[in-house]
Write an enzyme that holds these catalytic residues in place. Structure first.
Site, PDB file in Angstrom:
ATOM      1  N   TRP A  38       0.817  -1.231   0.000  1.00  0.00           N
ATOM      2  CA  TRP A  38       0.000   0.000   0.000  1.00  0.00           C
ATOM      3  C   TRP A  38       0.845   1.273   0.000  1.00  0.00           C
ATOM      4  CZ3 TRP A  38      -5.073   1.911   0.634  1.00  0.00           C
ATOM      5  CH2 TRP A  38      -5.178   3.184   1.200  1.00  0.00           C
ATOM      6  N   MET A  39       0.371   2.273  -0.753  1.00  0.00           N
ATOM      7  CA  MET A  39       0.986   3.606  -0.733  1.00  0.00           C
ATOM      8  C   MET A  39      -0.093   4.661  -0.500  1.00  0.00           C
ATOM      9  SD  MET A  39       2.265   5.527  -4.205  1.00  0.00           S
ATOM     10  CE  MET A  39       3.994   5.189  -4.278  1.00  0.00           C
ATOM     11  N   ASP A  41       0.017   9.105   0.969  1.00  0.00           N
ATOM     12  CA  ASP A  41       0.591  10.432   0.676  1.00  0.00           C
ATOM     13  C   ASP A  41       2.047  10.458   0.190  1.00  0.00           C
ATOM     14  OD1 ASP A  41      -1.653  10.677   2.241  1.00  0.00           O
ATOM     15  OD2 ASP A  41      -0.689  11.871   3.799  1.00  0.00           O
ATOM     16  N   PHE A 100       3.961   8.905  10.217  1.00  0.00           N
ATOM     17  CA  PHE A 100       3.010   9.566   9.325  1.00  0.00           C
ATOM     18  C   PHE A 100       3.730  10.594   8.448  1.00  0.00           C
ATOM     19  CE2 PHE A 100      -1.530   8.945  11.253  1.00  0.00           C
ATOM     20  CZ  PHE A 100      -1.371   7.576  11.180  1.00  0.00           C
ATOM     21  N   SER A 101       2.925  11.323   7.688  1.00  0.00           N
ATOM     22  CA  SER A 101       3.463  12.174   6.628  1.00  0.00           C
ATOM     23  C   SER A 101       4.395  13.271   7.127  1.00  0.00           C
ATOM     24  CB  SER A 101       2.312  12.830   5.861  1.00  0.00           C
ATOM     25  OG  SER A 101       1.747  11.855   5.022  1.00  0.00           O
TER      26      SER A 101
HETATM   27  C1  FRU Z   1      -3.514  11.963   4.749  1.00  0.00           C
HETATM   28  C2  FRU Z   1      -3.089  11.284   6.030  1.00  0.00           C
HETATM   29  C3  FRU Z   1      -2.121  12.175   6.792  1.00  0.00           C
HETATM   30  C4  FRU Z   1      -1.374  11.206   7.654  1.00  0.00           C
HETATM   31  C5  FRU Z   1      -1.288  10.008   6.744  1.00  0.00           C
HETATM   32  C6  FRU Z   1      -1.341   8.682   7.439  1.00  0.00           C
HETATM   33  O1  FRU Z   1      -3.881  11.097   3.733  1.00  0.00           O
HETATM   34  O2  FRU Z   1      -4.222  10.979   6.803  1.00  0.00           O
HETATM   35  O3  FRU Z   1      -2.757  13.209   7.516  1.00  0.00           O
HETATM   36  O4  FRU Z   1      -0.124  11.701   8.023  1.00  0.00           O
HETATM   37  O5  FRU Z   1      -2.351  10.093   5.830  1.00  0.00           O
HETATM   38  O6  FRU Z   1      -1.028   7.636   6.581  1.00  0.00           O
END
Ligand code: FRU
Length: 496
Positions: A38-39, A41, A100-101
């Site tokens: 899975w990919m 952001d 996370f991102s």
């Molecule tokens: C956006 C998000 C970000 C978070 C990430 C988690 O698509 O919800 O806010 O950092 O995806 O995978």
């Protein structure tokens, strides 16, 4: 590099083996897709040591979202990508539930600095488990990264009273002209509405809260995710991806969306004054974009080519899920954000097929106009002055059974993209409508197809509609239809 954790070591072994299960033709040809699994952001989109780096939200072990790693790829032209080993694993107490991102920049000492959100679930006094989100750093050489010893560098102690500790994520860093650093981070205020916070730092490691840069005030959705903030053509642009949107006219749709606020920014006082806002993409599959300033001064954006609410729309046999959009060059014209495919895409063009001044009504099929990796340029207009056609449409990824269509009604100036007949068996969104500008039925379209997607640039990028599609690749027909008399120019290139 020392300190490769067991978790990172294992995932690197796993992705090397499992990427071999995906044949080249089972992926998009020039869009980045998940190496395996899975990919979501785009993260850490940056230029470092002569190459473009793209990291991404990654769950390699499954084609569905799970504990987040950072996948990694590099490119010299943003179109041909080479996978590198995963960069980050959720292997520390402060990020054990996900990396996370976040974003990346080059430091003065030559290291690459990654800033990301660490997620940790903790049980609270009421017995319930809450997610806490903090901002963390890692430094590296473009291949291996070491998490910073004093992580997290921004946590709840840095936040004013009432600001959410649970929705506090997606730092986007940049280096200011004076050599210091700034970052914007998504957050919620006490009433649950999204807001974008501004932090500054003299060295990239110790951070100071400055202020709320922009408040959503519950106008557009709730939480605002994945902010980006930059100067473009004399204005400042704040990009963000709101969750839980309500629709408004043809501009904003239900669910997750992306928008940009265009305005002025007083860098001395850190005051942003919003002048205009608009959607960034009017199709179905576009979210969480990040931009980069290219060495030649172009501002280029890549988004996740997906919609959170339609992740069940997929090809069951593919072991990867999630693609990025084309890199898009950004500009502002008349206060509006324009996007065009990165100019390097033209180098991938081959086998042009051209038709000029095709007059038609009803159905039309043109010899040589077909394909699922294609760059199609169209100019349509009424063939008789003053007598406008009623509808123009084209079907692509088409065979006897399946197609995806793009239609335009000059009467109300609405373009509709529709993938209902693309082979989907799910009861989810398949159509989107967009209000475009057309003088007397004249319309310019550029459509980029890459096996599993279509990106439609209307009137030189004034509006863009992006969708994914999983129709069998054998469906490669392109057909035209006109209700009334249309005059059309077409150029189609194959894309390598
Ligand atoms: C956006 C998000 C970000 C978070 C990430 C988690 O698509 O919800 O806010 O950092 O995806 O995978």
């Amino acid at each position: 590099m020392d300190e490769i954790s067991q978790r990172l070591h294992e995932v690197r072994k796993y992705e090397e083996i499992s990427e071999n299960r995906v044949a080249d033709e089972e992926r998009p040809a020039f869009h980045l897709s998940a190496r395996t699994g899975w990919m979501n952001d785009p993260n850490g989109f940056s230029f470092y040591h002569g190459k473009y780096h793209m990291f991404y939200q990654y769950h390699p072990y499954d084609s569905h979202w799970g504990p987040m790693y950072w996948g990694h790829a590099v490119s010299e032209d943003l179109l041909h990508w080479e996978y590198l080993p995963a960069a980050l694993a959720p292997d520390k107490p402060y990020d054990k539930d996900g990396c996370f991102s976040g974003s990346a920049i080059a430091l003065a000492d030559g290291c690459q600095l990654l800033m990301y959100t660490g997620v940790e679930k903790k049980e609270q006094e009421d017995g319930r488990i809450y997610e806490f989100q903090t901002q963390c750093l890692a430094t590296g050489d473009g291949l291996d990264y070491k998490k910073y010893k004093d992580n997290p560098v921004i946590d709840e102690k840095d936040l004013p009273e009432g600001f959410s500790r649970h929705d506090f994520r997606d730092p986007k860093l940049w280096k200011k002209e004076d050599g210091t650093y700034a970052c914007v981070i998504g957050n919620r205020s006490a009433d649950g509405s999204g807001q974008i916070l501004l932090f500054t730092s003299s060295d990239g490691f110790s951070w100071k809260y400055e202020k709320v840069l922009v408040e959503n005030k519950n106008r557009y959705g709730k939480m605002w995710e994945c902010p980006d903030f930059f100067f473009l053509d004399g204005q400042w642009v704040l990009i963000t991806s709101p969750q839980d949107m309500l629709p408004s006219d043809f501009e904003y749709h239900n669910g997750n969306g992306t928008l940009c606020l265009i305005g002025d920014f007083d860098e001395e006082k850190n005051v942003f004054t919003e002048q205009k806002n608009q959607s960034i993409d009017y199709g179905i599959d576009f979210y969480a974009p990040q931009t980069i300033l290219m060495p030649d001064g172009r501002r280029v954006m890549i988004g996740w080519m997906q919609n959170w609410d339609t992740c069940d729309f997929r090809a069951q046999h593919l072991t990867w899920f999630g693609q990025m959009t084309l890199p898009r060059e950004l500009s502002i014209k008349n206060g509006r954000l324009y996007q065009t495919p990165i100019k390097e895409l033209e180098k991938l063009r081959h086998s042009p097929v051209k038709y000029k001044d095709v007059f038609f009504s009803g159905d039309l099929c043109l010899e040589g106009i077909n394909g699922r990796r294609a760059d199609l340029e169209l100019i349509i207009r009424p063939s008789e002055k003053g007598v406008c056609y009623r509808k123009f449409a084209l079907r692509f990824a088409q065979n006897d059974e399946f197609w995806t269509s793009l239609s335009f009604h000059p009467g109300d100036s609405i373009i509709k993209i529709d993938r209902k007949f693309s082979g989907s068996r799910r009861a989810i969104i398949h159509q989107r409508r967009c209000l475009v500008n057309s003088e007397g039925g004249k319309l310019k379209l550029r459509i980029i197809l890459d096996r599993f997607s279509a990106e439609i640039f209307v009137n030189d990028g004034e509006h863009v509609l992006t969708i994914t599609l999983y129709t069998d690749q054998a469906a490669e027909g392109i057909r035209f239809f006109a209700d009334g008399n249309v005059q059309m120019d077409v150029i189609k290139y194959g894309l390598a």
